[in-house]
Design an enzyme around this catalytic site. Structure first.
Site, PDB file in Angstrom:
ATOM      1  NE  ARG A 121     -25.873  89.007 -22.577  1.00 33.96           N
ATOM      2  CZ  ARG A 121     -24.921  89.603 -23.288  1.00 33.96           C
ATOM      3  NH1 ARG A 121     -23.651  89.332 -23.022  1.00 33.96           N
ATOM      4  NH2 ARG A 121     -25.231  90.429 -24.241  1.00 33.96           N
ATOM      5  CE  LYS A 143     -41.788  79.342  -8.850  1.00 36.01           C
ATOM      6  NZ  LYS A 143     -43.198  79.200  -8.414  1.00 36.01           N
ATOM      7  CD  GLU A 185     -45.475  79.745   2.285  1.00 31.88           C
ATOM      8  OE1 GLU A 185     -45.651  78.640   1.735  1.00 31.88           O
ATOM      9  OE2 GLU A 185     -45.894  80.822   1.791  1.00 31.88           O
ATOM     10  CE  LYS A 228     -39.356  76.386  -3.029  1.00 27.34           C
ATOM     11  NZ  LYS A 228     -39.648  77.786  -2.880  1.00 27.34           N
ATOM     12  CD  GLU A 238     -45.141  76.923 -10.540  1.00 27.65           C
ATOM     13  OE1 GLU A 238     -44.298  77.322  -9.722  1.00 27.65           O
ATOM     14  OE2 GLU A 238     -46.297  77.323 -10.605  1.00 27.65           O
ATOM     15  NE  ARG A 242     -40.632  76.078  -7.827  1.00 25.87           N
ATOM     16  CZ  ARG A 242     -39.434  76.633  -7.788  1.00 25.87           C
ATOM     17  NH1 ARG A 242     -38.496  76.220  -8.616  1.00 25.87           N
ATOM     18  NH2 ARG A 242     -39.165  77.590  -6.930  1.00 25.87           N
ATOM     19  CG  ASN A 246     -48.489  78.349  -6.124  1.00 25.32           C
ATOM     20  OD1 ASN A 246     -48.865  79.485  -5.879  1.00 25.32           O
ATOM     21  ND2 ASN A 246     -47.346  78.092  -6.726  1.00 25.32           N
ATOM     22  CG  HIS A 249     -49.362  79.990  -2.223  1.00 31.02           C
ATOM     23  ND1 HIS A 249     -49.333  79.006  -1.259  1.00 31.02           N
ATOM     24  CD2 HIS A 249     -48.206  80.701  -2.055  1.00 31.02           C
ATOM     25  CE1 HIS A 249     -48.217  79.117  -0.550  1.00 31.02           C
ATOM     26  NE2 HIS A 249     -47.517  80.129  -1.007  1.00 31.02           N
ATOM     27  CG  HIS A 253     -51.239  84.747  -4.786  1.00 32.13           C
ATOM     28  ND1 HIS A 253     -50.793  83.737  -5.610  1.00 32.13           N
ATOM     29  CD2 HIS A 253     -50.213  84.996  -3.924  1.00 32.13           C
ATOM     30  CE1 HIS A 253     -49.555  83.406  -5.265  1.00 32.13           C
ATOM     31  NE2 HIS A 253     -49.181  84.154  -4.251  1.00 32.13           N
ATOM     32  CG  HIS A 267     -47.118  85.407   0.914  1.00 36.37           C
ATOM     33  ND1 HIS A 267     -47.971  85.245  -0.166  1.00 36.37           N
ATOM     34  CD2 HIS A 267     -46.351  84.282   0.963  1.00 36.37           C
ATOM     35  CE1 HIS A 267     -47.729  84.071  -0.740  1.00 36.37           C
ATOM     36  NE2 HIS A 267     -46.744  83.472  -0.081  1.00 36.37           N
TER      37      HIS A 267
HETATM   38  P1  NAD Z   1     -39.741  90.494   4.270  1.00 39.51           P
HETATM   39  O1  NAD Z   1     -38.543  90.194   3.510  1.00 39.51           O
HETATM   40  O2  NAD Z   1     -40.473  91.749   3.968  1.00 39.51           O
HETATM   41  O3  NAD Z   1     -39.378  90.465   5.824  1.00 39.51           O
HETATM   42  C1  NAD Z   1     -40.391  90.737   6.769  1.00 39.51           C
HETATM   43  C2  NAD Z   1     -39.940  91.770   7.802  1.00 39.51           C
HETATM   44  O4  NAD Z   1     -39.055  91.136   8.719  1.00 39.51           O
HETATM   45  C3  NAD Z   1     -39.178  92.949   7.217  1.00 39.51           C
HETATM   46  O5  NAD Z   1     -39.615  94.106   7.873  1.00 39.51           O
HETATM   47  C4  NAD Z   1     -37.723  92.651   7.576  1.00 39.51           C
HETATM   48  O6  NAD Z   1     -36.965  93.833   7.745  1.00 39.51           O
HETATM   49  C5  NAD Z   1     -37.881  91.938   8.905  1.00 39.51           C
HETATM   50  N1  NAD Z   1     -36.815  90.995   9.244  1.00 39.51           N
HETATM   51  C6  NAD Z   1     -36.157  90.151   8.426  1.00 39.51           C
HETATM   52  N2  NAD Z   1     -35.333  89.350   9.127  1.00 39.51           N
HETATM   53  C7  NAD Z   1     -35.464  89.728  10.425  1.00 39.51           C
HETATM   54  C8  NAD Z   1     -34.901  89.254  11.640  1.00 39.51           C
HETATM   55  N3  NAD Z   1     -34.062  88.215  11.673  1.00 39.51           N
HETATM   56  N4  NAD Z   1     -35.250  89.880  12.784  1.00 39.51           N
HETATM   57  C9  NAD Z   1     -36.148  90.910  12.780  1.00 39.51           C
HETATM   58  N5  NAD Z   1     -36.731  91.369  11.678  1.00 39.51           N
HETATM   59  C10 NAD Z   1     -36.406  90.782  10.506  1.00 39.51           C
HETATM   60  O7  NAD Z   1     -40.854  89.343   4.157  1.00 39.51           O
HETATM   61  P2  NAD Z   1     -40.770  87.756   3.994  1.00 39.51           P
HETATM   62  O8  NAD Z   1     -42.036  87.262   4.574  1.00 39.51           O
HETATM   63  O9  NAD Z   1     -39.497  87.185   4.454  1.00 39.51           O
HETATM   64  O10 NAD Z   1     -40.824  87.566   2.412  1.00 39.51           O
HETATM   65  C11 NAD Z   1     -41.935  87.969   1.659  1.00 39.51           C
HETATM   66  C12 NAD Z   1     -41.535  88.032   0.212  1.00 39.51           C
HETATM   67  O11 NAD Z   1     -41.086  86.748  -0.205  1.00 39.51           O
HETATM   68  C13 NAD Z   1     -42.650  88.426  -0.730  1.00 39.51           C
HETATM   69  O12 NAD Z   1     -42.191  89.416  -1.610  1.00 39.51           O
HETATM   70  C14 NAD Z   1     -42.963  87.143  -1.497  1.00 39.51           C
HETATM   71  O13 NAD Z   1     -43.411  87.396  -2.813  1.00 39.51           O
HETATM   72  C15 NAD Z   1     -41.613  86.478  -1.504  1.00 39.51           C
HETATM   73  N6  NAD Z   1     -41.646  85.019  -1.669  1.00 39.51           N
HETATM   74  C16 NAD Z   1     -40.841  84.474  -2.624  1.00 39.51           C
HETATM   75  C17 NAD Z   1     -40.811  83.099  -2.811  1.00 39.51           C
HETATM   76  C18 NAD Z   1     -39.874  82.493  -3.812  1.00 39.51           C
HETATM   77  O14 NAD Z   1     -39.948  81.280  -4.049  1.00 39.51           O
HETATM   78  N7  NAD Z   1     -38.982  83.261  -4.379  1.00 39.51           N
HETATM   79  C19 NAD Z   1     -41.620  82.264  -2.008  1.00 39.51           C
HETATM   80  C20 NAD Z   1     -42.419  82.855  -1.023  1.00 39.51           C
HETATM   81  C21 NAD Z   1     -42.430  84.238  -0.860  1.00 39.51           C
HETATM   82  N1  GLY Z   2     -42.915  79.323  -3.385  1.00 38.37           N
HETATM   83  C1  GLY Z   2     -43.330  78.529  -4.485  1.00 38.37           C
HETATM   84  C2  GLY Z   2     -42.212  78.025  -5.338  1.00 38.37           C
HETATM   85  O1  GLY Z   2     -41.061  78.225  -5.022  1.00 38.37           O
HETATM   86  O2  GLY Z   2     -42.468  77.408  -6.334  1.00 38.37           O
END
Ligand code: NAD
Ligand code: GLY
Length: 373
Positions: A121, A143, A185, A228, A238, A242, A246, A249, A253, A267
């Protein structure tokens, strides 16, 4: 070693974001000060583990640690990925007073955060993001989510971390394409409501960030996290403001869905093109001056960032794009919601976008033509 600290103000759930080069070596001190746990589960992916596993192990040498290494990639944000993390935590005998730490990009952050939110939990959660995208966006704000057959991030929770520790040195191993995806971003925060930040990026800061220059990274990441944190503090769940985060976005998307999540369009690449489109569409509606929309397009192009012009086939089916946009979580009462802009740094939430206007725009850009000067 100097570091910036940005606070996310959420009353009793407030936390610090520590930003600087080499901050990982101080992780132990920060954990002791914020969590009080002496046992830490580090969830990471294979690439990050291979590159930086030894550094985090050394930073946590005074703690009892349990390392969970998952394959990399979006597919980990699934019931199977979640189950694997939870199973490993149960087998290792973790409890709620221990810390669950995400060491990776947004995929590991979203998966680990969601696992922490449901583990007994709700367990203590810490983010040590390793991609630029995760350092300026996904690690901040609470998030967390996994994907399912109905779409991305549809099963999740708001679960704030207790600490976000950003070490800009970790980015030195990040592939250029991922750096650019994260940079989109950063630009976003300037375009939402910080015009002076966009001007600085357009001047020299943006090129220095993409060259991974340490002072530039620290400055741009600090401004991004400050921006942020301010939005999250106002509207954690949101219900309004918030949604501004987006910007670009909704287009992004839809493009990602057209591309299929196979790595063909990241992305951040879709967000870069999506912001270009949001400003171009705003201009078409008579909201945003042509020079401002063009300036953004030129900035992105000059730095080798994707724009609408690079989206080719992903733009070829306007009806499908509109269909995807109808599924957007921001929509209410069947009306399309988009983040539009009156200029650079003047973005706003438009909750009654005309679908025929949007379809006309998408049809026009599906045929190769550019309304910008
Ligand atoms: P990711 O986590 O897939 O990382 C991208 C690639 O980089 C992977 O292959 C990883 O192994 C590699 N990598 C990571 N750190 C590294 C480093 N220091 N050196 C070399 N390689 C490295 O992708 P991302 O772009 O970081 O994240 C995308 C995800 O984030 C999506 O699932 C998206 O939905 C999510 N997201 C969430 C939020 C939120 O607010 N929670 C906001 C934006 C995106
Ligand atoms: N990445 C959008 C949010 O955190 O609201």
């Amino acid at each position: 070693m100097t570091a910036d600290t940005v606070q996310v103000e959420l009353g009793p759930r407030s936390y610090d974001i520590v930003i600087g080069a080499g901050t990982l070596s101080r992780l132990g001190d920060h954990l002791r000060a914020t969590t009080g746990s002496d046992r830490v589960a580090v969830v990471t992916d294979e690439t990050v583990h291979a590159l930086h596993g030894a550094s985090i192990a050394s930073a946590l040498s005074d703690f009892r640690t349990h390392v969970i290494v998952r394959p990399e990639g979006e597919a980990q944000k699934s019931m199977e990925g979640l189950d694997a993390v939870l199973d490993s935590l149960f087998r290792a005998g973790f409890d709620r007073s221990d810390t669950i730490l995400a060491f990776g990009g947004g995929v590991i952050g979203d998966l680990t955060g969601f696992a922490a939110s449901v583990f007994k939990r709700g367990a203590t959660f810490v983010q040590v993001p390793t991609t630029l995208l995760a350092q300026v966006d996904s690690s901040v704000g609470g998030k967390t989510a996994i994907n399912n057959a109905y779409g991305k991030n549809l099963v999740g929770a708001f679960h704030q971390p207790r600490l976000v520790l950003i070490d800009t040195d970790l980015l030195q191993t990040l592939p250029e394409r991922q750096v650019k995806a994260g940079y989109a971003e950063i630009v976003k925060y300037g375009l939402i409501d910080r015009p002076e930040f966009f001007m600085a990026l357009d001047d020299e800061l943006g090129a220095d960030v993409l060259a991974l220059e340490p002072a530039a990274l620290r400055e741009a990441i600090s401004v991004s996290c400050t921006a942020k944190a301010a939005v999250v503090a106002q509207d954690e769940r949101e219900s309004g403001t918030r949604a501004l985060l987006n910007l670009g976005h909704t287009f992004a998307h839809a493009l990602e869905l057209q591309a299929g999540y196979d790595g063909g369009l990241l992305h951040g690449e879709a967000v870069s093109a999506g912001m270009d489109m949001a400003f171009e569409f705003s201009h078409r509606l008579g909201l945003c001056p042509a020079q401002e929309a063009s300036r953004i397009h030129r900035h992105l192009s000059r730095l080798g960032m994707p724009t609408r012009a690079d989206m080719g086939l992903f733009l070829s089916d306007p009806a499908a794009l509109i269909d995807h946009m109808r599924q957007d979580k921001k929509n209410e009462g069947g009306r399309l919601t988009l983040i539009l802009a009156r200029g650079i740094g003047q973005s706003f939430i438009d909750r009654s976008v005309s679908e025929p206007d949007l379809l006309d725009y998408l049809k026009d850009i599906a045929a190769p033509m550019d309304i910008r000067s």
